[in-house]
Design a protein around this motif. Structure first.
Motif: not given
Length: 268
Positions: A33, A40, A128, A130-132, A134
């Motif tokens: 992360h 990124t 951490n 962020r994948e969950y 939108t």
């Protein structure tokens, strides 16, 4: 409270193998992360979004609203014309803060992922997680590391300080607020145990402003009061160094780090 006193005050019962293991694992898992935050395109875009909030409310006052049971005796309608930073599931009573901050990944962001993803208010979540979610216009991510320190620049990093309240305080500083009032920060749970230990809910806990805050079978954590108090002491010192002030307007709250004020006196 100093870092040294925090360590000295920890009892042997609090230093469990599981707690040490999880601390080490979290630091190892966090490396990816941290790298993503530094490299990124999403992180770059997110930092620019965070920078748009810098000193946006310079010199103003704000109310940071926790989720304690004292909110049952607190008239939040008085805050309709105030700047407010709410946390976690404050929306359950119909209150819509100016900003919402949610930081605990497993207990909050994952268990109530659908609710949080669909909220239309301006919100700040843990990088951490962020994948969950939108990445919409109304969402920005805040990064936290493991170094106990008060952050004056949330576009870089923060310290979680064992409570989302500490993240809210750092965000309020970054936004430029000169007076911050804590509301609903009871600092008192109805269950004791090893700080950070997981408890499986029976659906009837009295730790929040509504019954059924957690559904039966959901998880929550025993708070780390000492760790929080260390973070709040650092926050108080940082604010005072810059000529700002944090007050505790929680009705019958047990936190004793900040100057106490009567909530209702603030609107006369």
């Amino acid at each position: 409270m100093s870092r040294l006193k925090y360590i000295k005050d920890m009892s042997l019962k609090e230093i469990t193998f599981k707690r040490v293991y999880e601390a080490v694992k979290n630091r190892i898992d966090d490396r990816a992360h941290a790298k993503a935050w530094a490299t990124t395109e999403l992180a770059k875009q997110n930092r620019e979004k965070l920078k748009s909030f810098h000193n946006i409310h310079k010199g103003k006052r704000c109310f940071i609203i926790a989720n304690g049971p004292s909110l049952k005796n607190t008239d939040l309608s008085l805050l309709k014309d105030e700047y407010t930073i709410g946390m976690n599931r404050i929306y359950l009573n119909g209150f819509k803060p100016s900003y919402l901050v949610v930081f605990d990944i497993d207990i909050q962001l994952v268990q109530f992922q659908e609710d949080y993803d669909n909220l239309e208010m301006t919100k700040f979540f843990n990088w951490n997680a962020r994948e969950y979610f939108t990445f919409r216009e109304n969402l920005a991510y805040i990064r936290a590391d493991h170094k106990p320190a008060f952050s004056t620049d949330v576009s870089k990093t923060t310290w979680g300080g064992h409570s989302v309240t500490n993240t809210c305080i750092q965000l309020a500083y970054y936004m430029g607020f000169s007076e911050v009032y804590l509301v609903g920060k009871d600092h008192s749970y109805d269950k004791v145990g090893v700080p950070g230990a997981i408890v499986i809910s029976n659906g009837n806990e009295g730790n929040h402003f509504v019954k059924g805050y957690y559904k039966p079978g959901m998880a929550w954590r025993i708070p780390d009061y000492k760790g929080e108090e260390l973070a709040y002491t650092m926050a108080r010192e940082a604010y005072e160094k810059d000529g700002r002030k944090i007050y505790d307007a929680t009705i019958d709250g047990k936190l004793d780090i900040f100057t106490k004020v009567d909530y209702y006196s603030l609107f006369k």
